[in-house]
Write a protein that holds these residues in place. Structure first.
Motif, mmCIF file in Angstrom:
data_model
loop_
_atom_site.group_PDB
_atom_site.id
_atom_site.type_symbol
_atom_site.label_atom_id
_atom_site.label_comp_id
_atom_site.label_asym_id
_atom_site.label_seq_id
_atom_site.Cartn_x
_atom_site.Cartn_y
_atom_site.Cartn_z
ATOM 1 N N ASP A 16 0.869 -1.170 0.000
ATOM 2 C CA ASP A 16 0.000 0.000 0.000
ATOM 3 C C ASP A 16 0.907 1.223 0.000
ATOM 4 O OD1 ASP A 16 -1.680 2.152 0.623
ATOM 5 O OD2 ASP A 16 -2.987 0.913 1.880
ATOM 6 N N ALA A 23 0.204 -4.539 2.240
ATOM 7 C CA ALA A 23 -1.254 -4.645 2.241
ATOM 8 C C ALA A 23 -1.616 -6.071 2.644
ATOM 9 C CB ALA A 23 -1.816 -4.305 0.867
ATOM 10 N N GLU A 25 -4.056 -9.224 3.967
ATOM 11 C CA GLU A 25 -5.382 -9.799 3.773
ATOM 12 C C GLU A 25 -6.074 -9.334 2.485
ATOM 13 O OE1 GLU A 25 -7.672 -9.496 7.385
ATOM 14 O OE2 GLU A 25 -5.973 -10.145 8.586
ATOM 15 N N VAL A 26 -5.285 -9.119 1.424
ATOM 16 C CA VAL A 26 -5.856 -8.855 0.102
ATOM 17 C C VAL A 26 -6.102 -10.214 -0.552
ATOM 18 C CG1 VAL A 26 -5.452 -7.861 -2.186
ATOM 19 C CG2 VAL A 26 -4.618 -6.662 -0.131
ATOM 20 N N SER A 50 -4.679 -15.289 0.045
ATOM 21 C CA SER A 50 -4.674 -13.928 0.588
ATOM 22 C C SER A 50 -3.258 -13.548 0.970
ATOM 23 C CB SER A 50 -5.556 -13.839 1.833
ATOM 24 O OG SER A 50 -6.899 -14.055 1.506
ATOM 25 N N THR A 78 -8.991 -5.459 -4.432
ATOM 26 C CA THR A 78 -8.543 -4.269 -3.712
ATOM 27 C C THR A 78 -9.665 -3.539 -2.970
ATOM 28 O OG1 THR A 78 -8.687 -3.084 -5.810
ATOM 29 C CG2 THR A 78 -6.526 -3.884 -5.157
ATOM 30 N N TYR A 81 -10.018 -4.758 0.512
ATOM 31 C CA TYR A 81 -8.917 -4.274 1.351
ATOM 32 C C TYR A 81 -9.171 -2.835 1.795
ATOM 33 C CZ TYR A 81 -4.428 -2.169 2.473
ATOM 34 O OH TYR A 81 -3.425 -1.466 3.084
ATOM 35 N N GLU A 84 -11.961 -2.507 4.289
ATOM 36 C CA GLU A 84 -11.514 -2.963 5.615
ATOM 37 C C GLU A 84 -10.701 -1.883 6.325
ATOM 38 O OE1 GLU A 84 -11.354 -5.486 8.788
ATOM 39 O OE2 GLU A 84 -12.495 -5.810 6.948
#
Length: 124
Positions: A16, A23, A25-26, A50, A78, A81, A84
């Motif tokens: 990110d 990043a 848990e994508v 993930s 995305t 993500y 979240e």
């Protein structure tokens, strides 16, 4: 860049860039392209995974798996993500199609994301 039997032949890494952090848990989906007689390509899911806390998705395929030469696609979810992390995003998913020409090589697909942009390249 030969593939090591101790890792998946196709891996990815998501950073990110707006936060300067991995990043985590994508969701990542790996697809294979199949051509019909007209040359149109239809993609079919192979597997999904993930990213971990370091933004890496290193286990899409079993270590030492053999993949065929061909057209593949990695889809990064995305929007999930950014939702979240309580941020809007312009690109709800990122699809990266690539040609896997050397089945014995390792293919690494890095992705740098922010809410309104993304960049990719062939990693090592």
């Amino acid at each position: 860049m030969s593939s090591s039997p101790s890792r998946s032949p196709i891996t990815s890494h998501v950073l990110d860039s707006s936060l300067g952090k991995p990043a985590k848990e994508v969701r990542v989906v790996l697809q294979i392209g199949v051509s019909d007689k007209s040359g149109n390509i239809e993609f079919h899911d192979l597997t999904s995974g993930s990213t971990d806390n370091d933004g890496r998705c290193s286990n899409l395929l079993e270590p030492g798996s053999v993949v065929a030469a061909g057209i593949y696609k990695v889809i990064f979810k995305t929007q999930e993500y950014f939702e979240e992390t309580k941020r809007d995003c312009f690109y709800p998913f990122v699809e990266i199609s690539f040609h896997l020409s050397e089945p014995n090589e390792h293919y690494h697909i890095p992705l740098l994301i922010s809410p309104y942009s993304y960049t990719t390249y062939r990693g090592s």
